[in-house]
Design an enzyme around this catalytic site. Structure first.
Site, short mmCIF file in Angstrom:
data_model
loop_
_atom_site.label_atom_id
_atom_site.label_comp_id
_atom_site.label_asym_id
_atom_site.label_seq_id
_atom_site.Cartn_x
_atom_site.Cartn_y
_atom_site.Cartn_z
N HIS A 104 47.06 41.10 46.60
CA HIS A 104 47.16 39.90 45.77
C HIS A 104 47.15 40.26 44.29
O HIS A 104 46.89 41.41 43.93
CB HIS A 104 46.00 38.93 46.07
CG HIS A 104 46.15 38.20 47.35
ND1 HIS A 104 45.75 38.74 48.56
CD2 HIS A 104 46.65 36.97 47.64
CE1 HIS A 104 46.00 37.87 49.53
NE2 HIS A 104 46.54 36.78 48.99
N LYS A 110 42.74 37.54 41.39
CA LYS A 110 42.13 36.89 42.56
C LYS A 110 40.65 37.24 42.61
O LYS A 110 40.26 38.40 42.50
CB LYS A 110 42.84 37.33 43.85
CG LYS A 110 42.32 36.60 45.09
CD LYS A 110 43.19 36.89 46.30
CE LYS A 110 42.61 36.26 47.57
NZ LYS A 110 42.49 34.78 47.45
#
Length: 239
Positions: A134, A138
């Site tokens: 990600h 995040k």
């Protein structure tokens, strides 16, 4: 017209939902809540909405559940990083309200979960590992989607879920999750089934946030005529 309250309206998912909501003619955003609001503003959010889509934080979720119960407001929960106590709150509230929770609301990720389940039944003696990637900002690791996939597989093979194994050798009775963070990656999840002769890989990659937002809005619509219970995307997609 379905009135949707949006919790986490200024986050990436909230902004995407606002951008695409006009594609759905039978619903509208009735109220918004974000990090600049006071937690007591959740009262009006629930009061003025038929259903709440929540992409906020675990701390906000606890208050949101209380106000949803007060106003009998349905909940679609996409917030990740939840702990056991949060799931207990959801389970308790779902005795009174229809609630849908999913760590990933895209059809692709839920299809991946289904394929993982069916593959695990066939590849019973293979080692299994999960890699998730990600964007650099995040907050939680591993991702909620990775934990969802790992739980599906672990439940079939009776494995323990391990994150950040460190220097320890892999046990035959575990499934490992590894996380990468960087750039602007929207979400990549890979499941590896490994034995001595071959590696089989299942992969899902999100190209943007749209598929998650569409899934959340469809969930809010789907939930309208459902009785009180805790639902998942598997109930919608039948996988």
């Amino acid at each position: 017209m379905i009135n949707i309250g949006l919790s986490g309206a200024t986050g990436k998912m909230g902004k995407t939902i606002i951008e695409i909501i006009d594609q759905f003619k039978d619903c509208q955003i009735s109220e918004k809540f974000n990090s600049t609001n006071n937690l007591n503003d959740l009262d009006n959010l629930c009061k003025n909405s038929d259903v709440i889509i929540d992409f906020s934080t675990p701390e906000v979720l606890e208050k949101l559940i209380n106000y949803a119960l007060k106003h009998n407001t349905k909940l679609v929960i996409g917030t990740t990083g939840l702990k056991k106590q949060h799931f207990k709150l959801l389970e308790k509230a779902a005795k009174t309200l229809p609630i849908l929770y999913s760590a990933n609301m895209s059809i692709g990720a839920n299809l991946l979960n289904y394929l993982a389940k069916e593959s695990t039944k066939i590849l019973d003696d293979y080692d299994v590992e999960i890699l998730e990637m990600h964007h650099r900002n995040k907050k939680d690791a591993p991702s909620g989607t990775a934990l969802m996939l790992a739980s599906t597989i672990a439940g079939i093979k009776e494995l323990n879920i391990t994150f950040n194994r460190g220097n320890r050798i892999k046990s035959k009775k575990e499934i490992g999750i590894s996380s990468l963070r960087g750039g602007n990656v929207h979400g990549i999840h890979e499941i590896f089934f490994l034995d001595n002769d071959e590696i089989i890989t299942l992969k899902h990659e999100a190209l943007n946030k749209n598929s998650f937002a569409v899934g959340a809005i469809k969930s809010a619509i789907w939930l309208q005529d459902k009785p009180s219970a805790l639902y998942s995307m598997q109930d919608i997609y039948k996988v």
